[in-house]
Structure formats: structure tokens, C-alpha cells
Design a protein around this motif. Sequence first.
Motif, PDB file in Angstrom:
ATOM      1  N   ILE A 136       0.821  -1.217   0.000  1.00 35.32           N
ATOM      2  CA  ILE A 136       0.000   0.000   0.000  1.00 35.32           C
ATOM      3  C   ILE A 136       0.856   1.269   0.000  1.00 35.32           C
ATOM      4  O   ILE A 136       0.352   2.364   0.238  1.00 35.32           O
ATOM      5  CB  ILE A 136      -0.981   0.027   1.195  1.00 35.32           C
ATOM      6  CG1 ILE A 136      -0.218  -0.052   2.519  1.00 35.32           C
ATOM      7  CG2 ILE A 136      -2.015  -1.072   1.068  1.00 35.32           C
ATOM      8  CD1 ILE A 136      -1.075   0.160   3.754  1.00 35.32           C
ATOM      9  N   GLU A 137       2.139   1.138  -0.262  1.00 36.49           N
ATOM     10  CA  GLU A 137       3.049   2.273  -0.395  1.00 36.49           C
ATOM     11  C   GLU A 137       3.109   3.130   0.874  1.00 36.49           C
ATOM     12  O   GLU A 137       3.134   4.352   0.820  1.00 36.49           O
ATOM     13  CB  GLU A 137       2.624   3.129  -1.593  1.00 36.49           C
ATOM     14  CG  GLU A 137       3.712   3.958  -2.174  1.00 36.49           C
ATOM     15  CD  GLU A 137       3.283   4.695  -3.445  1.00 36.49           C
ATOM     16  OE1 GLU A 137       3.919   5.698  -3.746  1.00 36.49           O
ATOM     17  OE2 GLU A 137       2.331   4.264  -4.112  1.00 36.49           O
ATOM     18  N   CYS A 138       3.160   2.483   2.031  1.00 42.15           N
ATOM     19  CA  CYS A 138       3.178   3.222   3.300  1.00 42.15           C
ATOM     20  C   CYS A 138       4.586   3.642   3.709  1.00 42.15           C
ATOM     21  O   CYS A 138       4.754   4.487   4.572  1.00 42.15           O
ATOM     22  CB  CYS A 138       2.535   2.393   4.410  1.00 42.15           C
ATOM     23  SG  CYS A 138       3.492   0.940   4.893  1.00 42.15           S
ATOM     24  N   ASN A 139       5.605   3.032   3.108  1.00 42.42           N
ATOM     25  CA  ASN A 139       7.013   3.342   3.394  1.00 42.42           C
ATOM     26  C   ASN A 139       7.471   2.947   4.798  1.00 42.42           C
ATOM     27  O   ASN A 139       8.523   3.396   5.254  1.00 42.42           O
ATOM     28  CB  ASN A 139       7.327   4.819   3.153  1.00 42.42           C
ATOM     29  CG  ASN A 139       7.656   5.084   1.711  1.00 42.42           C
ATOM     30  OD1 ASN A 139       8.600   4.532   1.171  1.00 42.42           O
ATOM     31  ND2 ASN A 139       6.860   5.916   1.068  1.00 42.42           N
ATOM     32  N   ALA A 140       6.721   2.119   5.498  1.00 45.03           N
ATOM     33  CA  ALA A 140       7.135   1.682   6.840  1.00 45.03           C
ATOM     34  C   ALA A 140       8.438   0.886   6.760  1.00 45.03           C
ATOM     35  O   ALA A 140       9.321   1.048   7.606  1.00 45.03           O
ATOM     36  CB  ALA A 140       6.048   0.843   7.490  1.00 45.03           C
ATOM     37  N   CYS A 141       8.583   0.048   5.744  1.00 43.22           N
ATOM     38  CA  CYS A 141       9.779  -0.783   5.609  1.00 43.22           C
ATOM     39  C   CYS A 141      11.029   0.066   5.417  1.00 43.22           C
ATOM     40  O   CYS A 141      12.069  -0.206   6.027  1.00 43.22           O
ATOM     41  CB  CYS A 141       9.614  -1.785   4.468  1.00 43.22           C
ATOM     42  SG  CYS A 141       9.185  -1.041   2.889  1.00 43.22           S
ATOM     43  N   THR A 142      10.945   1.095   4.601  1.00 45.34           N
ATOM     44  CA  THR A 142      12.110   1.945   4.355  1.00 45.34           C
ATOM     45  C   THR A 142      12.464   2.761   5.590  1.00 45.34           C
ATOM     46  O   THR A 142      13.628   2.907   5.944  1.00 45.34           O
ATOM     47  CB  THR A 142      11.869   2.899   3.162  1.00 45.34           C
ATOM     48  OG1 THR A 142      10.764   3.740   3.449  1.00 45.34           O
ATOM     49  CG2 THR A 142      11.600   2.126   1.900  1.00 45.34           C
ATOM     50  N   THR A 143      11.448   3.280   6.268  1.00 44.82           N
ATOM     51  CA  THR A 143      11.670   4.118   7.443  1.00 44.82           C
ATOM     52  C   THR A 143      12.269   3.328   8.597  1.00 44.82           C
ATOM     53  O   THR A 143      13.232   3.753   9.234  1.00 44.82           O
ATOM     54  CB  THR A 143      10.353   4.775   7.892  1.00 44.82           C
ATOM     55  OG1 THR A 143       9.809   5.483   6.787  1.00 44.82           O
ATOM     56  CG2 THR A 143      10.557   5.707   9.044  1.00 44.82           C
ATOM     57  N   VAL A 144      11.714   2.149   8.875  1.00 44.14           N
ATOM     58  CA  VAL A 144      12.181   1.358  10.013  1.00 44.14           C
ATOM     59  C   VAL A 144      13.586   0.815   9.768  1.00 44.14           C
ATOM     60  O   VAL A 144      14.392   0.715  10.686  1.00 44.14           O
ATOM     61  CB  VAL A 144      11.172   0.246  10.367  1.00 44.14           C
ATOM     62  CG1 VAL A 144      11.262  -0.919   9.411  1.00 44.14           C
ATOM     63  CG2 VAL A 144      11.376  -0.226  11.781  1.00 44.14           C
ATOM     64  N   CYS A 145      13.913   0.508   8.523  1.00 41.71           N
ATOM     65  CA  CYS A 145      15.264   0.033   8.189  1.00 41.71           C
ATOM     66  C   CYS A 145      16.275   1.139   8.455  1.00 41.71           C
ATOM     67  O   CYS A 145      17.314   0.918   9.080  1.00 41.71           O
ATOM     68  CB  CYS A 145      15.323  -0.400   6.729  1.00 41.71           C
ATOM     69  SG  CYS A 145      16.987  -0.833   6.174  1.00 41.71           S
ATOM     70  N   LYS A 146      15.964   2.321   7.976  1.00 44.59           N
ATOM     71  CA  LYS A 146      16.876   3.460   8.156  1.00 44.59           C
ATOM     72  C   LYS A 146      17.082   3.772   9.633  1.00 44.59           C
ATOM     73  O   LYS A 146      18.193   4.051  10.085  1.00 44.59           O
ATOM     74  CB  LYS A 146      16.309   4.671   7.423  1.00 44.59           C
ATOM     75  CG  LYS A 146      17.304   5.765   7.180  1.00 44.59           C
ATOM     76  CD  LYS A 146      16.755   6.710   6.142  1.00 44.59           C
ATOM     77  CE  LYS A 146      17.733   7.800   5.784  1.00 44.59           C
ATOM     78  NZ  LYS A 146      18.976   7.334   5.228  1.00 44.59           N
ATOM     79  N   ASN A 147      15.999   3.702  10.410  1.00 45.78           N
ATOM     80  CA  ASN A 147      16.060   4.011  11.830  1.00 45.78           C
ATOM     81  C   ASN A 147      16.779   2.915  12.628  1.00 45.78           C
ATOM     82  O   ASN A 147      17.618   3.201  13.473  1.00 45.78           O
ATOM     83  CB  ASN A 147      14.643   4.217  12.367  1.00 45.78           C
ATOM     84  CG  ASN A 147      14.641   4.728  13.782  1.00 45.78           C
ATOM     85  OD1 ASN A 147      15.361   5.653  14.101  1.00 45.78           O
ATOM     86  ND2 ASN A 147      13.844   4.104  14.622  1.00 45.78           N
ATOM     87  N   GLU A 148      16.457   1.664  12.358  1.00 43.72           N
ATOM     88  CA  GLU A 148      17.011   0.536  13.119  1.00 43.72           C
ATOM     89  C   GLU A 148      18.526   0.428  12.972  1.00 43.72           C
ATOM     90  O   GLU A 148      19.233   0.131  13.920  1.00 43.72           O
ATOM     91  CB  GLU A 148      16.352  -0.767  12.653  1.00 43.72           C
ATOM     92  CG  GLU A 148      16.882  -2.016  13.314  1.00 43.72           C
ATOM     93  CD  GLU A 148      16.330  -2.250  14.708  1.00 43.72           C
ATOM     94  OE1 GLU A 148      16.676  -3.275  15.304  1.00 43.72           O
ATOM     95  OE2 GLU A 148      15.561  -1.415  15.206  1.00 43.72           O
TER      96      GLU A 148
END
Length: 199
Positions: free
Chosen positions: A14-26
Motif C-alpha cells: 500500500i506504499e506506506c514506506n514503513a519498511c524503508t523508514t524502520v530500516c533506516k532508523n534501526e
Amino acid sequence: MARMKFLCDAERCIECNACTTVCKNEHEVPWGMQRRRLVTVNDGVPGEFSLSVSCMHCTDAPCIAVCPVSCIYQTDIGIVLHDKDICIGCGYCFYACPFGAPQFPQTSNFGSRGKMDKCTFCAGGPEADGSEMEFKKYGRNRIAEGKLPLCAEVCSTRALLGGDGDVVIDIYKERVIRRGYGSGAWGWSTAYYGPPQES
């Protein structure tokens, strides 16, 4: 033996970008870089869909084949990792990778790229598991903790799957079978005919 793989189900993303954001943060990825990114195909037209893309940890990885100093290697469970202490920043892996996974955070005069960085499947690097040096260079090692990659764990629609390739494929096959098409699609009779009537 398990071979770790990623799979992104375009019909669920659904193009929420949660995967990209959490990877960058983690993993405290440097500014201007993304180990995982979202790609939208046919943006704004019928048939548009999105995919979460990163290193796909290929079975026969082209980046390994072209690296002149052999800093890229594959673990016994199929995760493609790299050694930043050996990397010379030549960029061959970047050109060989069909997914654009290798990134170079440093730019300077004369085209110097610095050390390569890419998705590690949350498996760290060659340093001791859970060490401070490993975290500083590669991010958190969730695989050593017995966990899956965080990007796959936070996906709200379960579009992004990560883990044992055989299990991932079985999940996707079940989805495709249940999904069906037209009047054979899963949930069709519930949505259009209501619950079965008792006579």
C-alpha cells in the motif's frame, strides 16, 4: 538448509514506506542512503503498483562475481554480506546489481565513493555477533537474535515477506491459490451472495 529470501507481493503493498523508514532508523543508515526503497510502477495510471526493493540476496549474486577484492560473500544460509574493511569503493557491484542495492554514502573529488553499504538482511557483518563494532558498521544483527528482518516484520499488510525461501514461497503460493480471479476469487461468494441460507 534454509536459504533466506525476500518477496514483495505487489497486490498487497500500500506504499506506506514503513519498511524503508524502520530500516533506516534501526540500522542508523547514513543520511542520503536507503538500504530499502519503494518503487512505484505506472504511477498515476490504471494498473499502478508498488514494490519494496533492496538487496534480494541472490543465489548466484552478480555482485560477488564482479568484486575485484572479494569483499562481498554469501553466508551458509544464502545472505549476501560485505566486508567494509576490504571494500575499495570501485562501484562494480553497483553496476552489476539488477536491483541497485549497493549504495555509496561518501562522495568526494575524483569520483571516490567510499565504502559500499547495502541491505544485510538484518544479519550484521563479519565482526562478532552483537558487538559494538558490528552495529557501528552494519547495524543490528537480528538474525543472530533469532528474529526476521525488521522491514518484513513491520509490514502492516504482510506484502513484504522475508525468511526461509521455502516458507516464503509456500505462503505466496497459498495467497495466489486463495486469491483466484473473478468469481473464483477467495471471498467472492461472501461479498456478493451473503452467508449461506439455511433451508
